[in-house]
Design a protein around this motif. Structure first.
Motif, mmCIF file in Angstrom:
data_model
loop_
_atom_site.group_PDB
_atom_site.id
_atom_site.type_symbol
_atom_site.label_atom_id
_atom_site.label_comp_id
_atom_site.label_asym_id
_atom_site.label_seq_id
_atom_site.Cartn_x
_atom_site.Cartn_y
_atom_site.Cartn_z
ATOM 1 N N GLY A 34 42.736 34.353 28.347
ATOM 2 C CA GLY A 34 41.911 34.856 29.446
ATOM 3 C C GLY A 34 42.576 34.686 30.807
ATOM 4 O O GLY A 34 42.138 35.294 31.791
ATOM 5 N N ASN A 35 43.623 33.874 30.865
ATOM 6 C CA ASN A 35 44.357 33.710 32.127
ATOM 7 C C ASN A 35 45.268 34.899 32.423
ATOM 8 O O ASN A 35 45.865 34.961 33.491
ATOM 9 N N HIS A 37 44.450 38.024 33.417
ATOM 10 C CA HIS A 37 43.232 38.703 33.862
ATOM 11 C C HIS A 37 43.429 40.188 34.130
ATOM 12 O O HIS A 37 42.464 40.924 34.262
ATOM 13 N N SER A 38 44.674 40.633 34.203
ATOM 14 C CA SER A 38 44.950 42.037 34.474
ATOM 15 C C SER A 38 46.108 42.494 33.584
ATOM 16 O O SER A 38 47.250 42.582 34.041
ATOM 17 N N ARG A 154 48.944 39.224 38.034
ATOM 18 C CA ARG A 154 48.179 39.644 36.858
ATOM 19 C C ARG A 154 47.678 38.456 36.036
ATOM 20 O O ARG A 154 46.923 38.629 35.085
ATOM 21 N N HIS A 156 46.718 33.928 35.970
ATOM 22 C CA HIS A 156 46.466 32.674 36.681
ATOM 23 C C HIS A 156 47.654 31.786 36.292
ATOM 24 O O HIS A 156 47.636 31.168 35.221
ATOM 25 N N GLU A 161 43.915 29.436 38.819
ATOM 26 C CA GLU A 161 43.505 30.618 39.560
ATOM 27 C C GLU A 161 43.881 30.458 41.029
ATOM 28 O O GLU A 161 43.663 29.411 41.636
#
Length: 195
Positions: A34-35, A37-38, A154, A156, A161
């Motif tokens: 999930g880190n 994020h893009s 894109r 963390h 974050e």
């Protein structure tokens, strides 16, 4: 690296590999996908067996894999990390960049200093992620020289974050990546190889 380490004996010489990767996100064993994020269709995400979280590797970044027999060197992992970090700090100092460690956050960060804009103070300039198997290390470090900093936006970086990431070029260093690689290798050998 895995095959080399698995096949090692007590007589296998240590090796240091210096290279650049094509663009790739790597996720360490404890990493959270999930880190990323893009996600990018052009940059794959690869699960790897090192410690640490997510990072980016790509052209303009010196990646150093440290294939070392820690028992033979007589050092433990914590000392290995400290020595690697010191080699990076010393390399950056050679090019006029003051850098430091941050407790609990492996890697190297830009120190407050004249000539560096405030937005880059505390930015991460080098990442570190290792694996130790049977007393031998592999994986290593990544030093941002002239790296695609947009790719770091894109993720963390290292699971943090908002962590800013910078490269030497952004800080005004225009030296050739090969010159910087050689200097880094000299400092690593000084820190890690018995005289």
């Amino acid at each position: 690296m895995q095959a080399f380490t698995k096949a090692r004996t007590g007589d296998t010489p240590d090796e240091i590999w210096v290279l650049e990767h094509p663009p790739v996100f790597t996720l360490g064993l404890a990493g959270d996908a999930g880190n990323l994020h893009s996600p990018s269709n052009q940059i794959p995400l690869v699960q790897v067996d090192r410690g640490g979280e997510i990072t980016y590797h790509g052209p303009g970044q010196i990646v150093v894999y440290l294939l070392l027999d820690l028992r033979r060197l007589g050092i433990f992992v914590k000392e290995l990390v400290s020595r690697i970090e010191q080699a990076v700090i010393d390399t950056l100092a050679d090019f006029g960049i003051q850098a430091e460690r941050h407790p609990g956050a492996p890697g190297i960060y830009v120190s407050e200093q004249p000539g560096v804009p405030p937005e880059w103070i505390g930015a991460k300039i080098a990442a570190l992620g290792l694996k130790v198997s049977k007393g031998c290390s592999y994986h290593g470090l990544a030093l941002n020289v002239a790296t695609d900093l947009e790719a770091f936006k894109r993720i963390h970086p290292c699971g943090y974050e908002g962590l800013k990431t910078v490269d030497m070029q952004t800080l005004g260093i225009k030296d050739n990546i090969d010159t910087i690689s050689q200097r880094l290798l000299q400092h690593l050998q000084k820190q890690l190889m018995p005289s």
